[in-house]
Design a protein around this motif. Structure first.
Motif, PDB file in Angstrom:
ATOM      1  N   ILE A   1      10.399  20.864  -0.887  1.00 25.70           N
ATOM      2  CA  ILE A   1       9.895  19.793  -0.233  1.00 25.70           C
ATOM      3  C   ILE A   1       8.734  19.341  -0.777  1.00 25.70           C
ATOM      4  O   ILE A   1       7.676  19.463  -1.289  1.00 25.70           O
ATOM      5  CB  ILE A   1       9.687  19.961   0.648  1.00 25.70           C
ATOM      6  CG1 ILE A   1      10.945  20.859   1.713  1.00 25.70           C
ATOM      7  CG2 ILE A   1       8.658  19.752   1.785  1.00 25.70           C
ATOM      8  CD1 ILE A   1      10.979  22.081   3.024  1.00 25.70           C
ATOM      9  N   SER A   2       8.459  17.849  -0.694  1.00 28.47           N
ATOM     10  CA  SER A   2       6.813  17.133  -1.089  1.00 28.47           C
ATOM     11  C   SER A   2       5.939  16.181  -0.169  1.00 28.47           C
ATOM     12  O   SER A   2       6.818  16.612   0.551  1.00 28.47           O
ATOM     13  CB  SER A   2       7.636  15.984  -2.386  1.00 28.47           C
ATOM     14  OG  SER A   2       7.984  15.120  -1.101  1.00 28.47           O
ATOM     15  N   ASP A   3       5.372  15.673  -0.312  1.00 34.96           N
ATOM     16  CA  ASP A   3       4.171  15.496   0.519  1.00 34.96           C
ATOM     17  C   ASP A   3       5.325  13.632   1.229  1.00 34.96           C
ATOM     18  O   ASP A   3       4.700  13.072   2.338  1.00 34.96           O
ATOM     19  CB  ASP A   3       3.225  14.746   0.222  1.00 34.96           C
ATOM     20  CG  ASP A   3       2.242  15.995  -0.087  1.00 34.96           C
ATOM     21  OD1 ASP A   3       2.382  17.232   0.663  1.00 34.96           O
ATOM     22  OD2 ASP A   3       1.373  15.445  -0.986  1.00 34.96           O
TER      23      ASP A   3
ATOM     24  N   ARG B   1       0.422  -0.915  -0.270  1.00 37.37           N
ATOM     25  CA  ARG B   1      -0.204   0.158  -0.491  1.00 37.37           C
ATOM     26  C   ARG B   1       1.101   1.519  -0.101  1.00 37.37           C
ATOM     27  O   ARG B   1       0.545   2.195  -0.639  1.00 37.37           O
ATOM     28  CB  ARG B   1      -0.870  -0.096   1.874  1.00 37.37           C
ATOM     29  CG  ARG B   1      -1.749   1.033   1.230  1.00 37.37           C
ATOM     30  CD  ARG B   1      -3.044   1.234   0.022  1.00 37.37           C
ATOM     31  NE  ARG B   1      -3.854   2.466   1.077  1.00 37.37           N
ATOM     32  CZ  ARG B   1      -4.571   2.433   0.782  1.00 37.37           C
ATOM     33  NH1 ARG B   1      -5.309   1.739   1.885  1.00 37.37           N
ATOM     34  NH2 ARG B   1      -5.496   3.229   1.037  1.00 37.37           N
ATOM     35  N   VAL B   2       1.745   1.297   0.647  1.00 31.80           N
ATOM     36  CA  VAL B   2       2.530   2.424   1.035  1.00 31.80           C
ATOM     37  C   VAL B   2       3.238   2.765  -0.405  1.00 31.80           C
ATOM     38  O   VAL B   2       3.072   3.767  -0.544  1.00 31.80           O
ATOM     39  CB  VAL B   2       4.007   2.007   1.786  1.00 31.80           C
ATOM     40  CG1 VAL B   2       4.777   2.981   1.910  1.00 31.80           C
ATOM     41  CG2 VAL B   2       3.395   1.952   3.324  1.00 31.80           C
ATOM     42  N   VAL B   3       3.958   1.569  -1.615  1.00 32.48           N
ATOM     43  CA  VAL B   3       4.273   1.688  -2.417  1.00 32.48           C
ATOM     44  C   VAL B   3       3.677   1.644  -3.549  1.00 32.48           C
ATOM     45  O   VAL B   3       4.027   3.349  -4.075  1.00 32.48           O
ATOM     46  CB  VAL B   3       5.653   0.305  -2.965  1.00 32.48           C
ATOM     47  CG1 VAL B   3       5.414   0.616  -4.688  1.00 32.48           C
ATOM     48  CG2 VAL B   3       6.346  -0.355  -2.236  1.00 32.48           C
TER      49      VAL B   3
ATOM     50  N   LYS C   1       1.659   9.729  -6.275  1.00 28.90           N
ATOM     51  CA  LYS C   1       1.228  10.521  -5.999  1.00 28.90           C
ATOM     52  C   LYS C   1       3.207  11.229  -6.458  1.00 28.90           C
ATOM     53  O   LYS C   1       3.002  12.183  -6.015  1.00 28.90           O
ATOM     54  CB  LYS C   1       2.163  11.132  -3.987  1.00 28.90           C
ATOM     55  CG  LYS C   1       1.152  10.779  -3.482  1.00 28.90           C
ATOM     56  CD  LYS C   1       1.437  10.984  -1.263  1.00 28.90           C
ATOM     57  CE  LYS C   1       0.635  10.944  -1.015  1.00 28.90           C
ATOM     58  NZ  LYS C   1       0.194  11.232   0.794  1.00 28.90           N
ATOM     59  N   VAL C   2       4.273  10.583  -6.589  1.00 28.08           N
ATOM     60  CA  VAL C   2       5.288  10.843  -7.384  1.00 28.08           C
ATOM     61  C   VAL C   2       5.023  10.811  -8.588  1.00 28.08           C
ATOM     62  O   VAL C   2       6.078  11.640  -9.422  1.00 28.08           O
ATOM     63  CB  VAL C   2       6.750  10.730  -6.733  1.00 28.08           C
ATOM     64  CG1 VAL C   2       6.834  10.705  -5.414  1.00 28.08           C
ATOM     65  CG2 VAL C   2       7.142   8.598  -7.444  1.00 28.08           C
TER      66      VAL C   2
ATOM     67  N   ASN D   1      12.136   7.130   0.811  1.00 25.12           N
ATOM     68  CA  ASN D   1      12.961   7.728   0.187  1.00 25.12           C
ATOM     69  C   ASN D   1      13.654   7.557  -0.594  1.00 25.12           C
ATOM     70  O   ASN D   1      13.885   7.899  -1.430  1.00 25.12           O
ATOM     71  CB  ASN D   1      14.130   7.733   1.663  1.00 25.12           C
ATOM     72  CG  ASN D   1      15.432   8.743   1.184  1.00 25.12           C
ATOM     73  OD1 ASN D   1      15.262   9.506   1.230  1.00 25.12           O
ATOM     74  ND2 ASN D   1      16.370   7.408   0.514  1.00 25.12           N
ATOM     75  N   SER D   2      13.423   5.853  -1.071  1.00 25.33           N
ATOM     76  CA  SER D   2      13.544   5.420  -2.071  1.00 25.33           C
ATOM     77  C   SER D   2      13.177   5.411  -3.634  1.00 25.33           C
ATOM     78  O   SER D   2      13.816   5.693  -4.377  1.00 25.33           O
ATOM     79  CB  SER D   2      14.015   3.773  -2.230  1.00 25.33           C
ATOM     80  OG  SER D   2      14.900   3.187  -1.060  1.00 25.33           O
ATOM     81  N   ILE D   3      11.862   5.654  -3.181  1.00 29.00           N
ATOM     82  CA  ILE D   3      11.192   5.808  -4.503  1.00 29.00           C
ATOM     83  C   ILE D   3      11.041   7.328  -5.214  1.00 29.00           C
ATOM     84  O   ILE D   3      10.945   7.748  -6.245  1.00 29.00           O
ATOM     85  CB  ILE D   3       9.443   5.949  -4.025  1.00 29.00           C
ATOM     86  CG1 ILE D   3       9.323   4.625  -4.191  1.00 29.00           C
ATOM     87  CG2 ILE D   3       8.545   6.490  -5.652  1.00 29.00           C
ATOM     88  CD1 ILE D   3       7.740   3.840  -3.534  1.00 29.00           C
ATOM     89  N   ASP D   4      11.134   8.794  -3.770  1.00 27.02           N
ATOM     90  CA  ASP D   4      11.166   9.911  -3.997  1.00 27.02           C
ATOM     91  C   ASP D   4      12.920  10.531  -4.414  1.00 27.02           C
ATOM     92  O   ASP D   4      12.613  11.257  -5.163  1.00 27.02           O
ATOM     93  CB  ASP D   4      11.046  10.651  -2.917  1.00 27.02           C
ATOM     94  CG  ASP D   4      10.037  11.953  -3.046  1.00 27.02           C
ATOM     95  OD1 ASP D   4      10.446  12.512  -4.275  1.00 27.02           O
ATOM     96  OD2 ASP D   4      10.286  13.017  -2.244  1.00 27.02           O
TER      97      ASP D   4
END
Length: 685
Positions: free
Chosen positions: A509-511, A380-382, A388-389, A422-425
């Motif tokens: 700065i993002s969500d 769900r987090v992924v 979002k990104v 952090n890895s995704i963003d």
């Protein structure tokens, strides 16, 4: 069982159901043809609906009722939910969770987005039900009422009620005869109950001898509604050795006017009535059926293999086992017992030691649970972070069956969320074209795996992104004065700077990130369970975060050392090696600072007796034992008098008075009864 206790059980089970629904919906999104998953989601919602209404959680009951309608439509039709439908399903799960919190805390109103989501669900229901489904071959069935004649269905079969005396003849032992009259409201099914649920519960503590059903007369085939109760009264003839109060517990969730329990008094003269019994075949057949049903229920109860236990009781048992281990070690090292030269005594102590070790391992295994549920939550987090990104991300899970201490599983959730975000963003490339130029797939890959290494559990988060910009991290650290220009830092030390409080290399700065709080939380949380984080990165290939954890929080693997005639314990997790240097490998700078050459590295020497202020002696480093230790600041050599050995010890807290003692994190009772202090290597240098 009291209603409050049952309410607490419902809340625990509801949270489990909600977590499982979240995972099942994500799995269904990957396999939309899997109807079994959709049915599983539907069953979870249906269970929530019944239980919520039973506890008068009206807001939760209303929401899950409409959500159930949507799921029921999809599971019974050939239409596959679209991506927007799945988004709504997940949003609904979030609101179910929030609404449950509102109900538990008895807060007024609704969670934010409740009405909007409910309107979307109702809109989908109305839209889908007006959409024609694909044409299918029609199957014609004969009307049974016409085939056999309407009079069979319209005319009720006459039923002769047996005399009460016949029921008294069937009583066994000290059983008492009761008449239970149920006048359940029309909405009983929506509240999660039905008549047969009470029948089943009654069968656990007694025997149902007969039942008489009185349906209402106004129901027709055209007006029939499966969610409506059409029985105005059900009378149960019941035999049991239980008290009336115990029977009333079964009906705790009903309104007082919906049931009545009456004790049937024995007749003064009990005459056998063979004719009545012989003329009532239905009644005779009901006796073996009731007995068979009881046997089946008892067999089902015997076959249960799972038992819910309060975690506090498990912790208390674990503490007791720790005390048993200490007592066993003391017994094995007692000088007087060792002096007894008797084979039977020696054999008994050895057997006791084996049994103690076996019990210790068994109890430790009770606390170990698979990390699967925590890993599944990361889907769900992924998914949310990916949307979002605007980056397509594929999560790969490995080693989900690896078992870990329950306390550490609970502490792992937040750190994993921060690392994955952090890895995704930061890690995964911003656009698909950039990935294609680097010869990578369009989808970013985040791999989450768990495995054993030595005596530790390793949780690994790896991505195939651009990697960590080492130069940018170093420059940012210089700007914030976290390091000095003259400091020589290794690659690992530079990467560890990103876990400093407030540190961030994000330009915007993002969500998800940019505020510099994420990885600092990771380090703090992992260190609180005596673990550590290692970071590695390769430019244009990706980054890897290793979370290294002990197998359990209650027992650690430690190296026992001696300094100034006192015993100390160093956690083996932070020990690299131990050695005795040559005289020419020891160097002194400014007559104070001491260093030792270990192959290509120059390590500072920290004297344990000086740090803990044990004494002022200063033995030569080349005549002492050095232990190479690594903490967040780097490596150093701890000087001790000697290594005593390696041993698993039960950790004991030192109490509030010693809690802030620098360089010490706890204590352990040794086999000879002495208390050894466990060193906190982060505070030694």
């Amino acid at each position: 069982m009291s209603k409050e206790k049952l309410k607490q059980i419902f809340i625990e089970e509801a949270n489990d159901i909600i977590e499982k629904m979240d995972i099942d919906i994500l799995n269904y999104e990957e396999s939309p043809s899997n109807k079994a998953l959709l049915n599983e989601i539907f069953r979870g919602v249906h269970t929530l609906k019944g239980s919520a209404n039973a506890f008068n959680f009206s807001r939760l009951g209303e929401f899950v009722h409409h959500f159930e309608d949507v799921l029921d439509f999809f599971r019974s039709s050939d239409i596959t939910p679209s991506a927007s439908h799945v988004d709504l399903f997940l949003e609904s799960v979030n609101l179910i969770k929030e609404t449950l919190e509102f109900e538990i805390s008895e807060r007024s109103g609704h969670p934010e987005g409740y009405e909007a989501c409910l309107n979307q669900i109702q809109k989908i229901i109305s839209t889908l039900k007006t959409t024609p489904e694909p044409a299918q071959a029609t199957i014609t069935c004969n009307d049974l009422a016409q085939e056999f004649g309407n009079e069979i269905f319209d005319e009720p079969m006459p039923v002769q009620r047996p005399d009460e005396a016949s029921f008294f003849e069937r009583l066994e032992g000290e059983e008492t005869l009761y008449t239970i009259i149920l006048t359940l409201d029309s909405d009983i099914y929506l509240r999660g109950f039905d008549h047969f649920l009470f029948f089943k519960n009654l069968s656990h503590v007694g025997r149902i001898l007969a039942s008489f059903w009185s349906p209402i007369d106004t129901c027709t085939l055209e007006t029939f509604d499966s969610e409506y109760n059409y029985f105005r009264q059900v009378e149960i003839v019941y035999a049991t050795q239980s008290s009336q109060a115990q029977i009333e517990e079964i009906f705790d969730f009903l309104e007082p006017q919906e049931y009545r329990i009456v004790t049937v008094p024995r007749p003064i003269v009990a005459q056998p009535l063979p004719n009545v019994v012989s003329e009532e075949p239905v009644e005779v057949a009901s006796v073996p059926l009731a007995k068979e049903e009881n046997k089946e229920i008892k067999a089902a109860l015997v076959q249960k293999t799972f038992l819910k236990i309060d975690a506090q009781k498990l912790d208390e048992l674990f503490d007791s086992i720790g005390e048993l281990v200490i007592a066993q070690n003391y017994l094995g090292e007692n000088g007087k017992i060792k002096a007894v030269r008797d084979a039977e005594v020696t054999k008994t102590i050895e057997n006791l030691s084996k049994i103690t070790k076996l019990i210790q391992n068994r109890v430790m295994s009770l606390r170990m649970i698979p990390i699967r549920d925590t890993f599944e939550k990361m889907k769900r987090v992924v998914r949310d972070s990916s949307k979002k990104v605007g980056k397509p991300i594929h999560l790969v899970l490995q080693g989900e069956d690896t078992e870990i201490d329950k306390t550490m599983v609970e502490a792992l959730s937040d750190p994993l969320i921060h690392i994955i975000r952090n890895s995704i963003d930061h890690g995964i490339e911003t656009n698909v074209e950039e990935r294609r130029k680097a010869g990578k797939s369009d989808e970013g890959i985040v791999m989450l795996s768990a495995y054993h290494r030595g005596g530790n559990i390793i949780i690994e988060v790896k991505d195939d992104g651009r990697g960590i910009n080492k130069e940018k991290v170093y420059q940012k650290a210089l700007e914030r004065e976290l390091v000095k220009p003259e400091d020589e830092l290794s690659e690992a030390q530079i990467y560890n700077l990103i876990m400093q409080p407030g540190f961030s290399t994000a330009d915007v700065i993002s969500d998800l990130s940019g505020r510099g709080v994420g990885l600092d939380v990771v380090r703090t949380a992992i260190e609180s369970v005596r673990g550590k984080v290692e970071i590695s990165s390769v430019p244009n290939q990706g980054s890897t975060f290793l979370i290294i954890l002990p197998l359990t929080l209650a027992i650690i693997d430690g190296m026992i050392v001696r300094s100034s005639e006192k015993i100390f314990i160093i956690p083996t997790l932070c020990i690299i090696e131990s050695f005795r240097p040559a005289e020419d490998e020891v160097h002194v700078a400014g007559s104070k600072e001491e260093f030792v050459q270990l192959r290509s590295e120059l390590l500072p020497i920290v004297r344990l007796n000086r740090v803990l202020e044990l004494d002022t002696q200063k033995p030569n480093a080349w005549e002492s034992t050095l232990v190479c230790i690594e903490n967040q600041k780097g490596k150093f050599a701890l000087l001790v008098d000697e290594l005593v050995g390696r041993q698993q010890v039960v950790i004991k807290t030192l109490g509030e008075f010693f809690a802030k003692t620098e360089g010490v994190s706890g204590g352990a009772v040794m086999g000879n009864g002495e208390v050894a202090l466990i060193l906190n290597v982060e505070e030694l240098y």
